[in-house]
Design a protein around this motif. Structure first.
Motif, PDB file in Angstrom:
ATOM      1  N   UNK A   1      -5.237   0.011  69.391  1.00  0.00           N
ATOM      2  CA  UNK A   1      -4.811   1.329  68.890  1.00  0.00           C
ATOM      3  C   UNK A   1      -4.623   2.280  70.065  1.00  0.00           C
ATOM      4  N   UNK A   2      -3.492   2.972  70.061  1.00  0.00           N
ATOM      5  CA  UNK A   2      -3.280   4.088  70.997  1.00  0.00           C
ATOM      6  C   UNK A   2      -3.405   5.353  70.170  1.00  0.00           C
ATOM      7  N   UNK A   3      -4.326   6.220  70.570  1.00  0.00           N
ATOM      8  CA  UNK A   3      -4.596   7.433  69.815  1.00  0.00           C
ATOM      9  C   UNK A   3      -3.344   8.281  69.627  1.00  0.00           C
ATOM     10  N   UNK A   4      -3.203   8.799  68.424  1.00  0.00           N
ATOM     11  CA  UNK A   4      -2.099   9.704  68.115  1.00  0.00           C
ATOM     12  C   UNK A   4      -2.168  10.929  68.999  1.00  0.00           C
ATOM     13  N   UNK A   5      -3.360  11.407  69.294  1.00  0.00           N
ATOM     14  CA  UNK A   5      -3.516  12.635  70.089  1.00  0.00           C
ATOM     15  C   UNK A   5      -3.025  12.458  71.526  1.00  0.00           C
TER      16      UNK A   5
ATOM     17  N   UNK B   1     -14.841  19.185  63.968  1.00  0.00           N
ATOM     18  CA  UNK B   1     -15.086  17.856  63.414  1.00  0.00           C
ATOM     19  C   UNK B   1     -13.898  16.908  63.494  1.00  0.00           C
ATOM     20  N   UNK B   2     -12.954  17.161  64.336  1.00  0.00           N
ATOM     21  CA  UNK B   2     -11.836  16.241  64.490  1.00  0.00           C
ATOM     22  C   UNK B   2     -12.255  15.089  65.398  1.00  0.00           C
TER      23      UNK B   2
ATOM     24  N   UNK C   1     -10.477  19.595  56.962  1.00  0.00           N
ATOM     25  CA  UNK C   1     -10.930  20.988  56.959  1.00  0.00           C
ATOM     26  C   UNK C   1     -10.295  21.761  58.107  1.00  0.00           C
ATOM     27  N   UNK C   2     -10.012  21.093  59.201  1.00  0.00           N
ATOM     28  CA  UNK C   2      -9.440  21.758  60.379  1.00  0.00           C
ATOM     29  C   UNK C   2      -8.115  22.450  60.047  1.00  0.00           C
ATOM     30  N   UNK C   3      -7.093  21.747  59.520  1.00  0.00           N
ATOM     31  CA  UNK C   3      -5.860  22.461  59.174  1.00  0.00           C
ATOM     32  C   UNK C   3      -6.042  23.408  57.988  1.00  0.00           C
TER      33      UNK C   3
ATOM     34  N   UNK D   1      -6.248  15.396  65.817  1.00  0.00           N
ATOM     35  CA  UNK D   1      -6.532  16.729  65.272  1.00  0.00           C
ATOM     36  C   UNK D   1      -5.372  17.039  64.332  1.00  0.00           C
ATOM     37  N   UNK D   2      -5.656  17.114  63.040  1.00  0.00           N
ATOM     38  CA  UNK D   2      -4.586  17.317  62.058  1.00  0.00           C
ATOM     39  C   UNK D   2      -3.956  18.704  62.171  1.00  0.00           C
TER      40      UNK D   2
END
Length: 195
Positions: free
Chosen positions: A85-89, A100-101, A141-143, A106-107
């Protein structure tokens, strides 16, 4: 695992494609996809290969204008295949969100990027679209706290989580369900702590 079970890359993707979903979900996604005034996006900390396999098998690949997730790939090392997996970020050089991301996503960062791309495509004077955000995890919760405004809608389940939420169709358990194996939906406790 792949060597122990003698399964192929395709076998794993087929299992990902067979992931169950609640009965009314596909109809709701179809209704939104058929509305020329609406767009749908997936922001997931899953991976593109599994999500793509699921969407194709269930004939939903064209429902979404964006799928933002981690990038999966098969790697062969010394006759052994592994899934990486390559992180989306990493697309953004990482993120420094403190709400909490997980490190991979981070959405808020992704949703803001989607909104910026829409603004570029529609012109800088285009009105920000109304967002109907569906999510029930901590990182949703972040977005909800940083992007959504009073004109947007947050759809998050409340009550207790089923031990296997994908195993049933129809209504989920009520708030007072006392199954010790189930927990509350993370987004609600995270939002309550932020208040």
């Amino acid at each position: 695992c792949m060597l122990e079970k003698a399964c192929s890359n395709d076998d794993i993707l087929e299992k990902a494609a067979e992931m169950p979903y609640l009965v009314d979900v596909k109809q709701a996604l179809t209704d939104v996809a058929n509305n020329k005034h609406c767009r749908q996006a997936i922001i997931s900390d899953g991976n593109d290969m599994f999500i793509d396999a699921f969407l194709r098998k269930n004939v939903m690949i064209d429902f979404f204008t964006a799928v933002e997730t981690n990038v999966g790939s098969w790697e062969n090392n010394n006759a052994e295949t592994s899934f990486k997996i390559r992180y989306q970020s990493s697309k953004y050089g990482g993120h420094e969100c403190k709400l909490r991301c997980p490190p991979n996503l981070c959405k808020t960062q992704v949703l803001k990027d989607i909104l910026n791309r829409m603004k570029e495509a529609n012109g800088k004077d285009a009105k920000r679209p109304r967002i109907v955000y569906v999510g029930d995890g901590h990182n949703d919760a972040c977005p909800a706290l940083q992007v959504l405004n009073e004109n947007d809608v947050l759809l998050a389940r409340e009550g207790k989580r089923c031990p296997n939420p994908n195993s049933v169709s129809g209504p989920q358990f009520e708030k007072d369900h006392d199954n010790a194996a189930s927990g509350t939906f993370a987004i609600l406790s995270t939002l309550e702590k932020a208040e």
